[in-house]
Design a protein around this motif. Structure first.
Motif, PDB file in Angstrom:
ATOM      1  N   LEU A  26       0.822  -1.204   0.000  1.00 42.02           N
ATOM      2  CA  LEU A  26       0.000   0.000   0.000  1.00 42.02           C
ATOM      3  C   LEU A  26       0.863   1.264   0.000  1.00 42.02           C
ATOM      4  CD1 LEU A  26       0.096   1.276   3.129  1.00 42.02           C
ATOM      5  CD2 LEU A  26      -1.350  -0.703   3.588  1.00 42.02           C
ATOM      6  N   LYS A  27       0.175   2.374  -0.275  1.00 42.11           N
ATOM      7  CA  LYS A  27       0.810   3.687  -0.197  1.00 42.11           C
ATOM      8  C   LYS A  27       0.106   4.465   0.903  1.00 42.11           C
ATOM      9  CE  LYS A  27       2.006   5.866  -3.906  1.00 42.11           C
ATOM     10  NZ  LYS A  27       2.050   6.557  -5.220  1.00 42.11           N
ATOM     11  N   ARG A  28       0.859   5.034   1.788  1.00 43.68           N
ATOM     12  CA  ARG A  28       0.264   5.793   2.896  1.00 43.68           C
ATOM     13  C   ARG A  28      -0.104   7.206   2.458  1.00 43.68           C
ATOM     14  NH1 ARG A  28       2.554   5.413   8.672  1.00 43.68           N
ATOM     15  NH2 ARG A  28       0.436   6.147   8.926  1.00 43.68           N
ATOM     16  N   HIS A  29       0.593   7.737   1.469  1.00 48.25           N
ATOM     17  CA  HIS A  29       0.318   9.081   0.953  1.00 48.25           C
ATOM     18  C   HIS A  29       0.498   9.044  -0.553  1.00 48.25           C
ATOM     19  CE1 HIS A  29       0.692  10.330   5.137  1.00 48.25           C
ATOM     20  NE2 HIS A  29       1.834   9.671   5.180  1.00 48.25           N
ATOM     21  N   TRP A  30      -0.052  10.059  -1.239  1.00 50.87           N
ATOM     22  CA  TRP A  30       0.038  10.052  -2.703  1.00 50.87           C
ATOM     23  C   TRP A  30       1.484  10.147  -3.160  1.00 50.87           C
ATOM     24  CZ3 TRP A  30       2.351  14.056  -5.269  1.00 50.87           C
ATOM     25  CH2 TRP A  30       2.479  15.270  -4.568  1.00 50.87           C
ATOM     26  N   TYR A  31       2.317  10.768  -2.324  1.00 53.58           N
ATOM     27  CA  TYR A  31       3.708  11.012  -2.681  1.00 53.58           C
ATOM     28  C   TYR A  31       4.662   9.928  -2.173  1.00 53.58           C
ATOM     29  CZ  TYR A  31       3.361  12.840   2.097  1.00 53.58           C
ATOM     30  OH  TYR A  31       3.097  12.992   3.433  1.00 53.58           O
ATOM     31  N   SER A  32       4.153   8.967  -1.422  1.00 50.41           N
ATOM     32  CA  SER A  32       5.052   7.969  -0.834  1.00 50.41           C
ATOM     33  C   SER A  32       5.153   6.739  -1.721  1.00 50.41           C
ATOM     34  CB  SER A  32       4.582   7.570   0.563  1.00 50.41           C
ATOM     35  OG  SER A  32       3.278   7.052   0.516  1.00 50.41           O
ATOM     36  N   GLY A  33       6.180   5.966  -1.499  1.00 52.16           N
ATOM     37  CA  GLY A  33       6.358   4.730  -2.232  1.00 52.16           C
ATOM     38  C   GLY A  33       5.480   3.619  -1.673  1.00 52.16           C
ATOM     39  N   VAL A  34       5.484   2.499  -2.365  1.00 51.17           N
ATOM     40  CA  VAL A  34       4.692   1.353  -1.923  1.00 51.17           C
ATOM     41  C   VAL A  34       5.428   0.663  -0.773  1.00 51.17           C
ATOM     42  CG1 VAL A  34       3.748  -0.881  -2.592  1.00 51.17           C
ATOM     43  CG2 VAL A  34       3.688   1.047  -4.200  1.00 51.17           C
ATOM     44  N   GLN A  35       4.682   0.388   0.296  1.00 53.10           N
ATOM     45  CA  GLN A  35       5.236  -0.310   1.446  1.00 53.10           C
ATOM     46  C   GLN A  35       4.492  -1.616   1.656  1.00 53.10           C
ATOM     47  OE1 GLN A  35       4.607   3.238   4.035  1.00 53.10           O
ATOM     48  NE2 GLN A  35       6.748   2.927   4.618  1.00 53.10           N
ATOM     49  N   ASN A  36       5.167  -2.569   2.249  1.00 48.02           N
ATOM     50  CA  ASN A  36       4.599  -3.891   2.474  1.00 48.02           C
ATOM     51  C   ASN A  36       4.337  -4.110   3.957  1.00 48.02           C
ATOM     52  OD1 ASN A  36       5.265  -7.113   2.926  1.00 48.02           O
ATOM     53  ND2 ASN A  36       4.118  -6.673   1.053  1.00 48.02           N
ATOM     54  N   TYR A  37       3.161  -4.639   4.260  1.00 51.09           N
ATOM     55  CA  TYR A  37       2.767  -4.864   5.651  1.00 51.09           C
ATOM     56  C   TYR A  37       2.261  -6.285   5.839  1.00 51.09           C
ATOM     57  CZ  TYR A  37       2.973   0.177   6.375  1.00 51.09           C
ATOM     58  OH  TYR A  37       3.398   1.482   6.480  1.00 51.09           O
ATOM     59  N   TRP A  38       2.475  -6.790   7.071  1.00 50.61           N
ATOM     60  CA  TRP A  38       2.017  -8.126   7.457  1.00 50.61           C
ATOM     61  C   TRP A  38       1.048  -8.038   8.624  1.00 50.61           C
ATOM     62  CZ3 TRP A  38       3.308 -12.572   4.933  1.00 50.61           C
ATOM     63  CH2 TRP A  38       4.420 -12.540   4.087  1.00 50.61           C
ATOM     64  N   GLY A  39       0.099  -8.975   8.642  1.00 48.93           N
ATOM     65  CA  GLY A  39      -0.729  -9.146   9.815  1.00 48.93           C
ATOM     66  C   GLY A  39      -0.031 -10.061  10.814  1.00 48.93           C
ATOM     67  N   GLN A  40      -0.702 -10.281  11.944  1.00 47.52           N
ATOM     68  CA  GLN A  40      -0.099 -11.074  13.013  1.00 47.52           C
ATOM     69  C   GLN A  40      -0.331 -12.567  12.822  1.00 47.52           C
ATOM     70  OE1 GLN A  40      -3.051  -9.701  13.249  1.00 47.52           O
ATOM     71  NE2 GLN A  40      -4.338 -11.295  14.147  1.00 47.52           N
ATOM     72  N   GLY A  41      -1.226 -12.921  11.928  1.00 46.41           N
ATOM     73  CA  GLY A  41      -1.485 -14.323  11.630  1.00 46.41           C
ATOM     74  C   GLY A  41      -2.676 -14.887  12.373  1.00 46.41           C
ATOM     75  N   THR A  42      -3.304 -15.870  11.760  1.00 51.19           N
ATOM     76  CA  THR A  42      -4.411 -16.584  12.389  1.00 51.19           C
ATOM     77  C   THR A  42      -4.223 -18.079  12.146  1.00 51.19           C
ATOM     78  OG1 THR A  42      -6.834 -16.721  12.589  1.00 51.19           O
ATOM     79  CG2 THR A  42      -5.952 -16.378  10.381  1.00 51.19           C
ATOM     80  N   GLN A  43      -4.412 -18.859  13.208  1.00 57.08           N
ATOM     81  CA  GLN A  43      -4.152 -20.303  13.128  1.00 57.08           C
ATOM     82  C   GLN A  43      -5.323 -21.021  12.472  1.00 57.08           C
ATOM     83  OE1 GLN A  43      -1.360 -22.243  14.251  1.00 57.08           O
ATOM     84  NE2 GLN A  43      -2.451 -23.852  13.125  1.00 57.08           N
ATOM     85  N   VAL A  44      -5.000 -21.851  11.499  1.00 56.07           N
ATOM     86  CA  VAL A  44      -5.986 -22.740  10.887  1.00 56.07           C
ATOM     87  C   VAL A  44      -5.507 -24.174  11.119  1.00 56.07           C
ATOM     88  CG1 VAL A  44      -7.012 -23.532   8.727  1.00 56.07           C
ATOM     89  CG2 VAL A  44      -6.717 -21.075   9.153  1.00 56.07           C
ATOM     90  N   THR A  45      -6.347 -24.958  11.758  1.00 53.93           N
ATOM     91  CA  THR A  45      -6.004 -26.349  12.050  1.00 53.93           C
ATOM     92  C   THR A  45      -7.046 -27.259  11.425  1.00 53.93           C
ATOM     93  OG1 THR A  45      -4.962 -25.726  14.149  1.00 53.93           O
ATOM     94  CG2 THR A  45      -5.535 -28.041  13.857  1.00 53.93           C
ATOM     95  N   VAL A  46      -6.581 -28.186  10.601  1.00 47.87           N
ATOM     96  CA  VAL A  46      -7.473 -29.140   9.942  1.00 47.87           C
ATOM     97  C   VAL A  46      -7.194 -30.519  10.531  1.00 47.87           C
ATOM     98  CG1 VAL A  46      -8.301 -30.072   7.766  1.00 47.87           C
ATOM     99  CG2 VAL A  46      -7.352 -27.744   7.856  1.00 47.87           C
ATOM    100  N   SER A  47      -8.149 -31.004  11.300  1.00 46.37           N
ATOM    101  CA  SER A  47      -7.941 -32.264  12.005  1.00 46.37           C
ATOM    102  C   SER A  47      -9.270 -32.896  12.342  1.00 46.37           C
ATOM    103  CB  SER A  47      -7.144 -32.026  13.289  1.00 46.37           C
ATOM    104  OG  SER A  47      -7.030 -33.216  14.045  1.00 46.37           O
ATOM    105  N   ALA A  48      -9.279 -34.214  12.342  1.00 50.32           N
ATOM    106  CA  ALA A  48     -10.478 -34.934  12.752  1.00 50.32           C
ATOM    107  C   ALA A  48     -10.555 -35.037  14.272  1.00 50.32           C
ATOM    108  CB  ALA A  48     -10.488 -36.317  12.120  1.00 50.32           C
TER     109      ALA A  48
END
Length: 121
Positions: free
Chosen positions: A99-121
């Protein structure tokens, strides 16, 4: 500040479905690509799916035909609908955004904190 908050993870049986969501908030001018990655214990983080701002999508081979990525630009959300889940899909799923935070700024990359997905019987 920019925040990415994932939700919707949990425990599901093999063959089941789950949808994870990611909300992007903060001072943002524009959002480019949005994507999902996953990381299983002891393994590297892998790209799962990505969607550009014009709606083009790309999927890892191991989820093609089972997972669908989508986005809501007005709400600044990205979703991953996961069907026909397998035990090997068990991982922490991370949201990733360019994303870009301002019209004049470059593209920056961001991560979320993650969410656990467990597939199990």
């Amino acid at each position: 500040q920019v925040q990415l908050v994932e939700s919707g993870g949990g425990l599901v049986q093999p063959g089941g479905s789950l949808r994870v969501s990611c909300a992007v908030s903060g001072s943002i001018f524009s959002i480019n690509a949005m994507g999902w990655y996953r990381q299983a214990p002891g393994k590297e983080r892998d790209l799962v799916a990505v969607i550009t701002n014009d709606g083009s999508t790309n999927y890892a081979d191991f989820v093609k035909g089972r997972f669908t990525i989508s986005r809501d630009n007005d709400k600044k959300m990205v979703y991953l609908q996961m069907n026909s889940l397998k035990p090997e899909d068990t991982a922490v799923y991370y949201c990733n955004v360019d994303l870009k935070r301002h019209w004049y700024s470059g593209v920056q990359n961001y991560w979320g904190q993650g969410t656990q997905v467990t597939v199990s019987a």
